[in-house]
Scaffold this motif. Structure first.
Motif, mmCIF file in Angstrom:
data_model
loop_
_atom_site.group_PDB
_atom_site.id
_atom_site.type_symbol
_atom_site.label_atom_id
_atom_site.label_comp_id
_atom_site.label_asym_id
_atom_site.label_seq_id
_atom_site.Cartn_x
_atom_site.Cartn_y
_atom_site.Cartn_z
ATOM 1 N N CYS A 98 72.260 0.941 111.429
ATOM 2 C CA CYS A 98 72.760 1.470 110.159
ATOM 3 C C CYS A 98 72.956 2.979 110.287
ATOM 4 C CB CYS A 98 71.768 1.191 109.033
ATOM 5 S SG CYS A 98 71.447 -0.564 108.717
ATOM 6 N N SER A 99 74.073 3.473 109.787
ATOM 7 C CA SER A 99 74.289 4.914 109.778
ATOM 8 C C SER A 99 73.562 5.564 108.615
ATOM 9 C CB SER A 99 75.786 5.221 109.685
ATOM 10 O OG SER A 99 76.344 4.651 108.514
ATOM 11 N N GLU A 100 73.240 4.763 107.583
ATOM 12 C CA GLU A 100 72.616 5.288 106.376
ATOM 13 C C GLU A 100 71.112 5.470 106.505
ATOM 14 O OE1 GLU A 100 74.312 2.538 106.660
ATOM 15 O OE2 GLU A 100 76.046 2.527 105.312
ATOM 16 N N ASN A 101 70.492 4.810 107.466
ATOM 17 C CA ASN A 101 69.040 4.869 107.597
ATOM 18 C C ASN A 101 68.645 4.664 109.051
ATOM 19 O OD1 ASN A 101 69.151 1.990 108.046
ATOM 20 N ND2 ASN A 101 69.299 1.728 105.824
ATOM 21 N N ASN A 102 67.363 4.460 109.306
ATOM 22 C CA ASN A 102 66.860 4.336 110.677
ATOM 23 C C ASN A 102 66.656 2.890 111.102
ATOM 24 O OD1 ASN A 102 66.698 7.116 111.290
ATOM 25 N ND2 ASN A 102 64.778 7.299 110.171
ATOM 26 N N ILE A 103 67.395 1.971 110.511
ATOM 27 C CA ILE A 103 67.205 0.556 110.816
ATOM 28 C C ILE A 103 68.131 0.123 111.947
ATOM 29 C CG2 ILE A 103 67.425 -1.799 109.937
ATOM 30 C CD1 ILE A 103 66.565 -0.770 107.216
ATOM 31 N N ILE A 104 67.543 -0.519 112.942
ATOM 32 C CA ILE A 104 68.259 -1.202 114.020
ATOM 33 C C ILE A 104 67.996 -2.684 113.818
ATOM 34 C CG2 ILE A 104 68.424 -1.493 116.515
ATOM 35 C CD1 ILE A 104 67.259 1.367 116.718
ATOM 36 N N TYR A 105 69.011 -3.520 113.958
ATOM 37 C CA TYR A 105 68.805 -4.916 113.561
ATOM 38 C C TYR A 105 69.639 -5.881 114.387
ATOM 39 C CZ TYR A 105 73.222 -4.154 111.049
ATOM 40 O OH TYR A 105 74.513 -3.854 110.728
ATOM 41 N N LYS A 106 69.232 -7.151 114.281
ATOM 42 C CA LYS A 106 69.961 -8.269 114.873
ATOM 43 C C LYS A 106 70.079 -9.359 113.812
ATOM 44 C CE LYS A 106 69.061 -7.693 119.789
ATOM 45 N NZ LYS A 106 68.804 -8.442 121.028
ATOM 46 N N LEU A 107 71.236 -9.997 113.782
ATOM 47 C CA LEU A 107 71.483 -11.004 112.759
ATOM 48 C C LEU A 107 71.870 -12.337 113.374
ATOM 49 C CD1 LEU A 107 73.644 -8.997 110.176
ATOM 50 C CD2 LEU A 107 71.162 -9.293 110.218
ATOM 51 N N LYS A 108 71.299 -13.410 112.813
ATOM 52 C CA LYS A 108 71.776 -14.763 112.996
ATOM 53 C C LYS A 108 72.316 -15.212 111.639
ATOM 54 C CE LYS A 108 68.906 -16.329 116.859
ATOM 55 N NZ LYS A 108 67.917 -17.343 117.302
ATOM 56 N N PRO A 109 72.963 -16.377 111.555
ATOM 57 C CA PRO A 109 73.563 -16.765 110.272
ATOM 58 C C PRO A 109 72.641 -16.620 109.065
ATOM 59 C CG PRO A 109 74.296 -18.251 111.968
ATOM 60 C CD PRO A 109 73.294 -17.350 112.615
ATOM 61 N N GLU A 110 71.372 -17.021 109.194
ATOM 62 C CA GLU A 110 70.467 -16.964 108.053
ATOM 63 C C GLU A 110 69.143 -16.298 108.400
ATOM 64 O OE1 GLU A 110 70.072 -20.846 106.368
ATOM 65 O OE2 GLU A 110 72.215 -21.028 105.913
ATOM 66 N N GLU A 111 69.167 -15.457 109.444
ATOM 67 C CA GLU A 111 67.956 -14.778 109.886
ATOM 68 C C GLU A 111 68.279 -13.327 110.250
ATOM 69 O OE1 GLU A 111 66.022 -16.924 113.086
ATOM 70 O OE2 GLU A 111 67.085 -18.734 112.482
ATOM 71 N N ALA A 112 67.284 -12.458 110.130
ATOM 72 C CA ALA A 112 67.446 -11.052 110.512
ATOM 73 C C ALA A 112 66.150 -10.538 111.130
ATOM 74 C CB ALA A 112 67.810 -10.199 109.300
ATOM 75 N N LEU A 113 66.298 -9.827 112.248
ATOM 76 C CA LEU A 113 65.170 -9.157 112.887
ATOM 77 C C LEU A 113 65.427 -7.662 112.760
ATOM 78 C CD1 LEU A 113 62.557 -9.341 114.519
ATOM 79 C CD2 LEU A 113 63.940 -9.415 116.606
ATOM 80 N N LEU A 114 64.536 -6.974 112.052
ATOM 81 C CA LEU A 114 64.757 -5.581 111.698
ATOM 82 C C LEU A 114 63.721 -4.674 112.351
ATOM 83 C CD1 LEU A 114 65.143 -6.165 107.832
ATOM 84 C CD2 LEU A 114 66.910 -6.374 109.588
ATOM 85 N N LEU A 115 64.190 -3.572 112.893
ATOM 86 C CA LEU A 115 63.319 -2.552 113.461
ATOM 87 C C LEU A 115 63.653 -1.233 112.780
ATOM 88 C CD1 LEU A 115 61.368 -1.275 115.516
ATOM 89 C CD2 LEU A 115 63.251 -1.242 117.168
#
Length: 319
Positions: free
Chosen positions: A37-54
């Motif tokens: 995200c450019s708006e915050n410090n979140i790096i993430y990975k997405l599946k259709p109905e799942e999200a892993l957030l760092l």
């Protein structure tokens, strides 16, 4: 008795593999592209109905390779967060990065990491010129994994000894290298210093004086020397302000403009690498010395790049 033992084993197997809403083996984002995200410090990975957030400060990702067996390690805490979410529909970047996320899909469950270590192994991403074998650093790859991470769930905890997150790439600004091929030599203070510069960068060579001789070299027999920390020292510098010719040849190095980056050539090996080659020809009443740098590697910290097989440093005119 055998049937009872088999039944007990099957029950234990089910309990060991299923802890909460997901089977352990399905928690895998290794082959999913990393986004940020450019708006915050979140790096993430997405599946259709799942999200892993760092969520971690972007400053944690240094554009500097880590040493072997010495990764960057950061504790998971209230500042450095890891969250695993489940949704009741397809999730997108808007659900992660927006200040006010869309109303749908809805988060149906969330695992929050309460302990563990974020481990980062950083390497330089390079491109190679197939013609001259020179290299350029285009970015830095950060391989992220979690060690001994504990997730708090609605019905207990889930612990992973090693949980791979994946790769996150940060860009690197290419070094300009906008030099012409005319070099200068200091006449005072540093008579062995040869330099080439633009308004923002310089490539200097503290040359062995025996390589610059007022005599033409025989055909195909240039004078050669080897780069070292004291003789034939080659340095690339990038400056934070306007650089002019007045900067060079002073008794003391000026403090302005300030050096923002400095790369030193690695010591060479005779006949193999880091070779300074000078070919001298007559030029009217004077001489022209063509300086070529062969198979030199420049290094800053743990980063390095190659100038290639034959880098033409430039031509020096002498009387």
């Amino acid at each position: 008795m055998k049937r009872v033992a088999s039944l007990l084993f099957f029950v234990m197997l089910l309990n060991g593999c299923n802890d909460g809403n997901l089977v352990l083996e399905t928690i895998n984002f290794e082959n999913v592209a990393t986004q940020s995200c450019s708006e915050n410090n979140i790096i993430y990975k997405l599946k259709p109905e799942e999200a892993l957030l760092l969520e971690i400060p972007k400053s944690s990702f240094l554009n500097e390779p880590t040493l072997v067996d010495a990764p960057t390690e950061i504790d998971i805490n209230s500042t450095n967060r890891v969250v695993y979410r489940f949704y009741n529909g397809t999730v997108s970047a808007n659900n992660i990065c927006e200040t006010i996320p869309p109303a749908t899909p809805i988060v149906t469950d969330q695992w929050t990491a309460t302990a563990g270590i974020i481990q980062i192994i950083t390497t330089a991403v390079k491109t190679t010129n197939a013609t001259d074998n020179s290299t350029k650093i285009t970015g830095y790859n950060h391989n992220i994994s979690f060690k001994n991470i504990t997730f708090a769930k609605n019905n207990g905890t889930q612990v992973y000894e090693t949980f791979p997150f994946g790769d996150y790439v940060t860009p690197s600004t290419p070094l300009p290298f906008g030099f012409d091929k005319t070099v200068e030599r200091c006449s005072v203070n540093s008579p062995n210093l040869i330099y080439n510069h633009t308004s923002s960068e310089a490539l200097t060579l503290d040359i062995d004086p025996t390589l610059i001789v007022s005599a033409a070299t025989p055909l195909n027999s240039p004078r050669t020397g080897v780069i070292s920390a004291t003789t034939n020292k080659l340095t690339y510098s990038l400056y934070a302000g306007l650089l002019t010719a007045d900067y060079f040849c002073n008794a003391t190095i000026p403090t302005s403009p300030a050096i923002s980056e400095e790369w030193d050539a690695v010591a060479g090996i005779s006949g193999v690498s880091g070779i300074v080659e000078v070919t001298t020809t007559t030029n009217g009443t004077g001489f022209k010395h063509t300086i070529v740098i062969k198979k030199a590697t420049l290094k800053k910290g743990n980063s390095d790049f190659s100038l290639g097989d034959n880098y033409i440093y430039g031509e020096l005119l002498t009387n």
